[in-house]
Design a protein around this motif. Structure first.
Motif, short mmCIF file in Angstrom:
data_model
loop_
_atom_site.label_atom_id
_atom_site.label_comp_id
_atom_site.label_asym_id
_atom_site.label_seq_id
_atom_site.Cartn_x
_atom_site.Cartn_y
_atom_site.Cartn_z
N LEU A 54 0.83 -1.19 0.00
CA LEU A 54 0.00 0.00 0.00
C LEU A 54 0.88 1.25 0.00
O LEU A 54 0.66 2.17 -0.79
CB LEU A 54 -0.94 0.00 1.21
CG LEU A 54 -1.86 1.22 1.34
CD1 LEU A 54 -2.76 1.38 0.12
CD2 LEU A 54 -2.68 1.11 2.61
N ALA A 55 1.86 1.28 0.87
CA ALA A 55 2.75 2.44 0.95
C ALA A 55 3.48 2.68 -0.37
O ALA A 55 3.66 3.83 -0.79
CB ALA A 55 3.75 2.26 2.09
N GLN A 56 3.87 1.63 -1.03
CA GLN A 56 4.58 1.72 -2.30
C GLN A 56 3.69 2.33 -3.39
O GLN A 56 4.18 3.01 -4.28
CB GLN A 56 5.06 0.33 -2.71
CG GLN A 56 6.06 0.29 -3.82
CD GLN A 56 6.58 -1.13 -4.00
OE1 GLN A 56 5.89 -2.12 -3.74
NE2 GLN A 56 7.82 -1.23 -4.45
N SER A 57 2.41 2.07 -3.32
CA SER A 57 1.47 2.56 -4.33
C SER A 57 0.86 3.91 -3.96
O SER A 57 0.10 4.48 -4.75
CB SER A 57 0.34 1.54 -4.51
OG SER A 57 0.86 0.32 -4.94
N TRP A 58 1.17 4.40 -2.77
CA TRP A 58 0.58 5.64 -2.28
C TRP A 58 1.05 6.81 -3.13
O TRP A 58 2.17 6.84 -3.61
CB TRP A 58 1.01 5.85 -0.82
CG TRP A 58 0.10 6.74 -0.06
CD1 TRP A 58 0.34 8.03 0.32
CD2 TRP A 58 -1.18 6.42 0.48
NE1 TRP A 58 -0.71 8.52 1.03
CE2 TRP A 58 -1.67 7.55 1.14
CE3 TRP A 58 -1.98 5.27 0.44
CZ2 TRP A 58 -2.91 7.58 1.78
CZ3 TRP A 58 -3.21 5.29 1.07
CH2 TRP A 58 -3.67 6.44 1.73
#
Length: 124
Positions: free
Chosen positions: A62-66
């Motif tokens: 999720l953080a990577q795609s934020w």
């Protein structure tokens, strides 16, 4: 997972409804992919109960795609009864730039926390 988008207040309200972590992640990724501005909004996330299969890998993905960090600090307030969620929330503070993660047990308290965090914010 159910969600509602309050355009005027710029709040995303998510109810995880005890879904599987992989499904919750894919739905959230699709949502922020379609509406990247949501990454800068305040979020209220209900998790009663939280998905038992959630892992640090789900959070990392999720953080990577934020999207890019918001101009001013945004907040995610989790509504849950998990006594250890505050530890995950603290880790998430470091994974998402200019986003603070808080935990409460009641939905009304989550709304008050969002409002109290917004009061001192400068205009974006």
């Amino acid at each position: 997972m159910r969600y509602s988008i309050d355009e005027d207040a710029q709040i995303l309200h998510v109810d995880m409804a005890a879904g599987a972590a992989e499904k919750l992640l894919s739905t959230t990724l699709a949502l922020i992919g379609d509406r990247p501005e949501l990454c800068g909004w305040d979020w209220i996330v209900e998790g009663k109960p939280l998905p038992e299969d959630a892992t640090t890998d789900h959070l990392a993905r999720l953080a990577q795609s934020w999207g890019p960090p918001p101009a001013v600090e945004a907040v995610t307030v989790f509504v849950a009864h998990d006594p250890l969620l505050h530890l995950w929330a603290r880790v998430m503070d470091f994974q998402f730039v200019r986003r603070r993660h808080l935990v409460t047990r009641e939905l009304e308290e989550a709304r008050r926390l969002v409002d109290s965090r917004r009061a001192p914010r400068p205009s974006a």
